[in-house]
Design an enzyme around this catalytic site. Structure first.
Site, short mmCIF file in Angstrom:
data_model
loop_
_atom_site.label_atom_id
_atom_site.label_comp_id
_atom_site.label_asym_id
_atom_site.label_seq_id
_atom_site.Cartn_x
_atom_site.Cartn_y
_atom_site.Cartn_z
CE LYS A 191 -4.14 -1.95 0.29
NZ LYS A 191 -5.28 -1.72 -0.59
NE ARG A 233 -7.45 -9.07 -0.85
CZ ARG A 233 -6.99 -8.28 -1.84
NH1 ARG A 233 -6.17 -7.28 -1.54
NH2 ARG A 233 -7.35 -8.50 -3.09
#
Length: 277
Positions: free
Chosen positions: A226, A260
């Site tokens: 991210k 995840r």
């Protein structure tokens, strides 16, 4: 905090979450932000599933549409076309695998259910398709409920709120009540890292993970590659494995049950360290 001993009913098979597990990401998209096009063909996808399972993934999360900023918006028919016959192929090749389908379309959920998926992963929280929640209820599958802004066009817009955690818990409470009223039993919560939150807010969520829903439902954390991690460091998304594992360790200590990830082997080592600390 006492472990509540969560489990998920995946088509009659119980998935034990008393200890944390890994969800490996399989993108069937040519434009995903970190691995677009790599696993677009069936053989490549099957090879990647085999690799992730060997490295320690329990769940494989299949997605046919990129949700990165400025990604191409696809119709459900295109998602279904990209999925093709891959779901039953994976099930046949790897009968022990638990398959999650990443989509915000009820039509794709129904297709995936008919093909054999075990979990629904909806980044929209039911906001982008009015038939999503009723379709989820009909399938009886576990549902991953993510916190996100109200519309597709706004999902990456940073809407600054004075108290993000309070707003998030209210959002989850309302959505959970709606889902439970329809008969949905297994609900997993995803705070939605990378979706409409500032860097500061995302670090707040990492620091206050235990206060998201106060541990009443299993929590999925998706921080792999991210931008709130790599951009402030001046690095690329592929260069933050070490930093990401430190944050994974932090959220595991605060009660996260599913990680995840793209980098399954590294995340598996982090879970092992957490369990053997």
């Amino acid at each position: 905090m006492k472990d509540p001993g969560f489990s998920l009913n995946c088509r009659g098979k119980l998935l034990d979450l008393s200890t944390p597990i890994i969800m490996g990401i399989l993108n069937l998209t040519p434009d995903s932000f970190s691995d677009g096009g790599k696993h677009f063909e069936e053989k490549s996808a099957l090879d990647q599933v085999a690799k992730m399972l060997k490295e320690g993934a329990t769940i494989i999360d299949i997605g046919a549409q990129s949700t990165r900023p400025k990604a191409e918006f696809l119709q459900p028919e295109t998602e279904i076309s990209r999925l093709g016959k891959l779901i039953p192929m994976i099930k046949k090749e790897f009968p022990e695998v638990t398959l999650s389908l990443d989509t915000f379309y009820s039509e794709v959920v129904q297709f995936g259910f008919d093909e054999g998926i075990d979990i629904i992963n909806d980044i929209s929280g039911g906001n982008f398709d009015p038939k999503m929640f009723e379709t989820v209820a009909k399938t009886g599958l576990p549902y991953i409920l993510m916190h996100v802004n109200e519309t597709y066009d706004l999902m990456h817009k940073k809407l600054i709120e004075e108290d993000l955690l309070l707003k998030m818990n209210r959002y989850f409470s309302e959505k959970i009540n709606e889902l439970q009223s329809l008969g949905v039993k297994d609900i997993i919560l995803d705070p939605g890292f990378g979706f409409g939150k500032t860097v500061e807010q995302q670090h707040q969520l990492l620091n206050e993970t235990e206060f998201i829903d106060f541990g009443k439902h299993p929590l999925l954390i998706g921080i792999s590659r991210k931008s709130f991690i790599y951009k402030p460091l001046g690095k690329k998304h592929s260069e933050i494995v070490e930093e990401t594992q430190k944050f994974h360790q932090q959220v595991l200590e605060k009660g996260a049950k599913i990680l995840r990830v793209h980098d399954v082997a590294e995340a598996s080592k982090t879970v092992d360290i957490f369990l053997n600390r």
